[in-house]
Write an enzyme that holds these catalytic residues in place. Sequence first.
Site: not given
Ligand code: CP
Ligand code: NVA
Length: 305
Positions: A102, A129, A132, A224, A264, A292
Amino acid sequence: MSLEARDFLSINDLSAAELIELLDLADRLKRGEASSALAGKSVALLFEHPSLRTRLTFDLAVQQLGGYSVYMAPSEVSLGEREAVPDVARNLERWVQCIVARVRYHSSLVELAQATAVPVVNALSDREHPCQVLADLQTMREHLGDLRGRTLLYCGDGNNMCHSLLLAGAKLGMSVWVATPPAFQPRPEFVTLARREAERTGASIRVERDPQALVADADALYTDVWASMGQESEKEQRRRTFLPYQLNQQLVARAHPGALVMHCLPAHRGDEITDEAIDGPQSVVFDQAENRLHAQKALLALLLG
Ligand code: CP
Ligand code: NVA
């Protein structure tokens, strides 16, 4: 099918057929099919941002497939600062068979992937992402059946989630309509890619301003956060811009009867989604979260099996 040794940085790294195979495997794993695809294998989980769902489900997915996972927290990961990104990759590949990362900048994922032969998985970047969206597709198939000919309305920020949903919908023949303030539209390259794919699958891709004008034909409503990780300082300013894009009961009532309410997570209740919508009977947000695990098990099994 084998995705062995492939990277998964974008939904577009899978063909439609591969995506369907992966989702079918995710369904079988959810029903209890056992797999020891990762027996004796190790996976590094590198996180530059916090996480609940992604970290926990990747950790469990690796263990349930018989492998080992090692987590590195944001405070420990300073990609490109303490050490050049390619050097991080060249170290990791001596110990692990897969890197799940990440990252703040998508370019770090590309650098990792270019420097190593072990698969690199995008666990969220500023562009996409995709993990997700695997879970989202699994969830929508459970509730709607075949997604071809269905329509998803995405309301809010044209961000990483929006990009991956555009690519996935177009690939599987599901129309994706985006309602977003003009200054926060998805990046044009994702819209172009989605439109190109949609021409083949019969889906339609629309990016417009007014959610009310798009909602009547929606089978799924998705939103989101208005300020993604890394954009926290813009939160107040964004709240004013995005208020007309809130996923609330009034919007749900105008969609197809039984339209799915999706997010998400994490959700900022009262901002992009109301309590009534997220806790209502049409909400599938915790199915998305559950899936997930199953979708990522399928992904890892195919990449490392
Ligand atoms: N939806 C998602 O990716 O959640 P987290 O940021 O908690 O991993
Ligand atoms: N768009 C959000 C998604 C979190 C799962 C972010 O990048 O923070």
